[in-house]
Design a protein around this motif. Structure first.
Motif, PDB file in Angstrom:
ATOM      1  N   VAL A   1      -7.524  -8.301  -6.308  1.00 41.30           N
ATOM      2  CA  VAL A   1      -7.402  -8.704  -4.996  1.00 41.30           C
ATOM      3  C   VAL A   1      -8.096  -9.696  -4.876  1.00 41.30           C
ATOM      4  O   VAL A   1      -7.208 -10.362  -3.678  1.00 41.30           O
TER       5      VAL A   1
ATOM      6  N   VAL B   1      -3.101  -3.023  -5.332  1.00 41.67           N
ATOM      7  CA  VAL B   1      -3.754  -2.261  -4.898  1.00 41.67           C
ATOM      8  C   VAL B   1      -3.633  -1.198  -6.524  1.00 41.67           C
ATOM      9  O   VAL B   1      -4.242   0.243  -6.166  1.00 41.67           O
TER      10      VAL B   1
ATOM     11  N   PHE C   1     -10.342   4.042  -2.707  1.00 44.49           N
ATOM     12  CA  PHE C   1      -9.455   2.944  -2.066  1.00 44.49           C
ATOM     13  C   PHE C   1      -9.758   2.169  -1.415  1.00 44.49           C
ATOM     14  O   PHE C   1      -9.944   0.567  -1.489  1.00 44.49           O
TER      15      PHE C   1
ATOM     16  N   SER D   1     -12.015  -4.119  -6.364  1.00 44.46           N
ATOM     17  CA  SER D   1     -10.756  -5.210  -6.446  1.00 44.46           C
ATOM     18  C   SER D   1     -11.201  -6.389  -6.604  1.00 44.46           C
ATOM     19  O   SER D   1     -10.929  -7.332  -6.158  1.00 44.46           O
TER      20      SER D   1
ATOM     21  N   VAL E   1      -6.645   0.268  -8.243  1.00 45.70           N
ATOM     22  CA  VAL E   1      -7.277   1.217  -7.845  1.00 45.70           C
ATOM     23  C   VAL E   1      -6.874   2.523  -8.023  1.00 45.70           C
ATOM     24  O   VAL E   1      -7.305   3.377  -8.400  1.00 45.70           O
ATOM     25  N   ILE E   2      -5.164   2.281  -7.401  1.00 44.58           N
ATOM     26  CA  ILE E   2      -4.806   4.090  -7.854  1.00 44.58           C
ATOM     27  C   ILE E   2      -4.821   4.504  -8.940  1.00 44.58           C
ATOM     28  O   ILE E   2      -4.910   5.803  -9.112  1.00 44.58           O
TER      29      ILE E   2
ATOM     30  N   ASN F   1       0.312  -5.528  -4.417  1.00 41.78           N
ATOM     31  CA  ASN F   1       0.022  -4.994  -4.625  1.00 41.78           C
ATOM     32  C   ASN F   1       0.064  -4.624  -6.030  1.00 41.78           C
ATOM     33  O   ASN F   1      -0.323  -2.981  -6.587  1.00 41.78           O
TER      34      ASN F   1
ATOM     35  N   THR G   1       0.882  -1.589   0.024  1.00 45.02           N
ATOM     36  CA  THR G   1      -0.022  -0.128   0.040  1.00 45.02           C
ATOM     37  C   THR G   1       0.783   1.079   0.105  1.00 45.02           C
ATOM     38  O   THR G   1       1.049   2.335  -0.775  1.00 45.02           O
TER      39      THR G   1
ATOM     40  N   ALA H   1     -10.203  -1.701  -2.595  1.00 42.30           N
ATOM     41  CA  ALA H   1      -9.532  -3.248  -1.889  1.00 42.30           C
ATOM     42  C   ALA H   1     -10.122  -3.931  -1.031  1.00 42.30           C
ATOM     43  O   ALA H   1      -9.822  -5.199  -0.840  1.00 42.30           O
TER      44      ALA H   1
END
Length: 425
Positions: A264, A182, A209, A261, A185-186, A179, A110, A213
């Motif tokens: 994930v 993550v 987020f 996600s 998502v970012i 990751n 993260t 996530a």
């Protein structure tokens, strides 16, 4: 090459090419599979371009580009391959080792990705400005987000061929599994801001987020538990393999529909079934069939994915002017990786031997198909051309150079390491 190529024809061509090149590698080269297929795909692309230059009437590169444009790389990977690859990779990760290093993995997956996104984004903005290329800061941050996650497919492939202490292997595998989810998502948050032109909202981004996530992790646990209970109630290897397929395909599709996600979710479901499911819900016969089935799926999709990465060189070859920018981006991305993992690893040096862990996690932070898929999903514009070229050069270097030398780096690091790396929570 017929532009109206069907999906089956495209898949057949890729499988045939992967099989032929895989045989050549096993017979003559003996390189790691991902490195060999990417290298041979890239070399084939360069040869095609050179033939077109030597023979003015030839349009081989146009034919290959039309074929590649018919294979939607983003949809193929993000909506197809990725669910299978993440689940297959997570099946083989020891959840007990993962639990010991859960804090380290959570922070690396993260804060590490966020830090790398910022460092790469700002550095790339400065680099493009120095070269006279105008790329707004928000788009540079989008590039930072798509290039920061390490590719679990590439990382897992390397870990299979090198001797890494089990604790460190679990930390590397766990970070790479989570990751990328993550990072996606970012990337989605920053891309929405860049496309809309609205100001960035840290609170809104944080809420989105958490929903994506954390929602993905909870959803992955739920579908993994349902699959585990279903498998435990019967003893039929063919049905249990189908249940695992249903978890992956149905679960990923439903996660996308729920706007959480999927990557994930697949990582969590794979961990649950690969550990508790294998230990408690399967007979020895079922366990053997299921693990071999997913190993085969993993190997086949790996081969096709890295061949596609190599063939994409023909697209970048049309943008020679941007290749220099891509080459200069490579040390920037490596430096950001070194900082984003180096700072926390130094703080944890009593838990994870720094001299052993830092070089392996820095050089072993391979970029792969996920970064290319995200770059190719950007809306068409001159900025996309810049980001795609930079992404491709970083990924090509990562797979060929880092992937080709990581075994030597691991051997050197373990030879001078301070004992075995066993993370503790």
């Amino acid at each position: 090459m017929n532009q109206a190529l069907s999906a089956f024809d495209a898949a057949a061509i890729l499988i045939v090419l992967s099989a032929i090149l895989g045989w050549i590698n096993q017979r003559f080269l003996r390189l790691p599979g991902t490195v060999a297929l990417t290298m041979m795909g890239a070399i084939a692309s360069i040869i095609v371009v050179l033939i077109d230059h030597a023979l003015p009437g030839s349009d081989l590169s146009g034919t290959v580009r039309r074929f590649l444009s018919g294979v939607d790389f983003h949809a193929t990977l993000m909506d197809g391959m990725l669910s299978f690859l993440l689940f297959a990779g997570a099946l083989h990760v020891d959840i007990d080792q993962l639990r010991k290093g859960r804090r380290q993995i959570a922070i690396l997956a993260t804060l590490g990705v966020i830090t790398s996104t910022a460092l790469v984004g700002l550095g790339f903005w400065g680099l493009t400005r120095s070269l006279g290329i105008e790329v707004p800061v928000i788009w540079c941050l989008v590039f930072g987000a798509l290039i920061s996650p390490t590719d679990p497919v590439a990382v897992m492939a390397v870990l299979k061929t090198a001797r890494v202490p089990s604790g460190l292997q679990a930390t590397i595998a766990g970070e790479s599994l989570f990751n990328d989810g993550v990072g996606v998502v970012i990337f989605s948050i920053l891309l929405a801001t860049a496309v809309s032109g609205q100001s960035f909202s840290l609170i809104g981004a944080g809420e989105l987020f958490l929903v994506e996530a954390v929602g993905g992790a909870v959803f992955g646990f739920v579908i993994g538990w349902i699959g585990y209970r279903a498998m435990k109630s019967i003893d039929d290897y063919s049905v249990e393999v189908m249940i695992s397929l249903a978890v992956v395909m149905g679960g990923y599709s439903l996660a996308s529909a729920l706007h959480i996600s999927g990557p994930v979710a697949m990582a969590v479901a794979g961990l649950l079934i690969g550990n508790r499911g294998v230990a408690e819900a399967m007979s020895d016969r079922t366990k053997d069939y299921l693990l071999k089935f997913w190993t085969l799926i993993d190997e086949v999709l790996n081969a096709v994915l890295f061949l596609l990465i190599g063939l994409e060189a023909i697209v970048v070859a049309q943008r020679w002017g941007l290749i220099g920018l891509g080459v200069l981006t490579i040390p920037l991305v490596l430096a950001a990786r070194a900082v984003s993992v180096g700072v926390p690893l130094f703080a944890w040096r009593k838990l994870l031997p720094f001299r052993l862990t830092f070089p392996i996690m820095t050089w072993g932070g391979l970029r792969g198909g996920i970064s290319i898929a995200l770059a190719l999903s950007l809306p068409a514009s001159p900025i996309k051309d810049v980001l795609v070229a930079a992404t491709y050069m970083v990924v090509l270097f990562s797979v060929l150079v880092q992937g080709g030398t990581i075994k030597a780096v691991i051997q050197r690091a373990t030879g001078r390491g301070e004992g075995r790396a066993e993370p503790h929570g």
